[in-house]
Design an enzyme around this catalytic site. Structure first.
Site, short mmCIF file in Angstrom:
data_model
loop_
_atom_site.label_atom_id
_atom_site.label_comp_id
_atom_site.label_asym_id
_atom_site.label_seq_id
_atom_site.Cartn_x
_atom_site.Cartn_y
_atom_site.Cartn_z
CG ASP A 126 -0.25 -0.34 2.33
OD1 ASP A 126 0.68 -0.31 2.61
OD2 ASP A 126 -1.32 -0.94 3.13
CG ASP A 182 -4.45 -10.00 10.02
OD1 ASP A 182 -4.75 -9.67 11.18
OD2 ASP A 182 -3.80 -9.52 9.27
#
Length: 198
Positions: A126, A182
């Site tokens: 990211d 997660d």
């Protein structure tokens, strides 16, 4: 009746509540399916084919970034057709759904990297800070080359200049989970990718 029983079982076993086949609630967040298992498998196979072609005869060392990439790395290496090796490194920069911006190496690499072709296998890139630090760190160990292979990249969130040669999916700046990714250590087992909706 069956759906009601499924909800009860999921709540009891793992604190999950399934509202329908396409949404799942994990802890306090609701996620909806955004990428199917079939789509993931197809892109992983295509990446493995490209890597096998590009690194034929070079015995590359794949370095999976734990914990998020463990499923991706396992599926990727099983689809490869050229000899290769695999190792893992553990880095931490996330807390909940937000990157802390601070990267700490938790578990390092013991292999001799001198003269090796290195492929970093990451679940998601990211901001790129984690990846930049890792590329720079590996570069000090005299490898023949260092390459990035990621399941996901968020182009709109990238803050670092990175040469991402192998990426399965380019996605918006949304929080996702499943297939190894997660939310507070939950949801890694999901076979599809789910995007946060509320």
């Amino acid at each position: 009746m069956i759906r009601f029983l499924c909800r009860k079982i999921c709540n009891f076993v793992a604190n999950f509540t399934f509202y329908a086949m396409s949404t799942v609630k994990i802890n306090d967040k609701t996620f909806a399916t955004s990428i199917t298992e079939a789509q993931i498998k197809q892109r992983v196979k295509e990446l493995a084919e490209q890597l096998s072609k590009d690194f034929e005869g070079k015995n590359p060392l794949l370095i999976g970034v734990l914990n998020g990439s463990f499923i991706f790395a396992a599926d990727l290496i099983r689809e490869m057709t050229t000899p290769c090796e695999i190792s893992f490194v553990k880095l931490a920069s996330y807390q909940g759904t937000t990157s802390t911006g601070k990267v700490h190496e938790v578990l390092g690499i013991n292999e001799n990297l001198s003269g090796r072709h290195i492929i970093i296998v990451e679940d998601i890139v990211d901001t790129g800070r984690t990846m930049k630090q890792m590329v720079e760190s590996l570069g000090t160990r005299n490898p023949a080359s260092v390459h990035i292979c990621t399941l996901f990249v968020k182009p709109d969130k990238l803050e670092e200049q990175l040469d991402i040669e192998y990426a399965a999916f380019s996605i918006p700046n949304d929080f996702i989970l499943g297939y190894g990714l997660d939310y507070d250590q939950q949801g890694r087992w999901l076979k599809e990718i789910y995007t946060l909706v509320s």
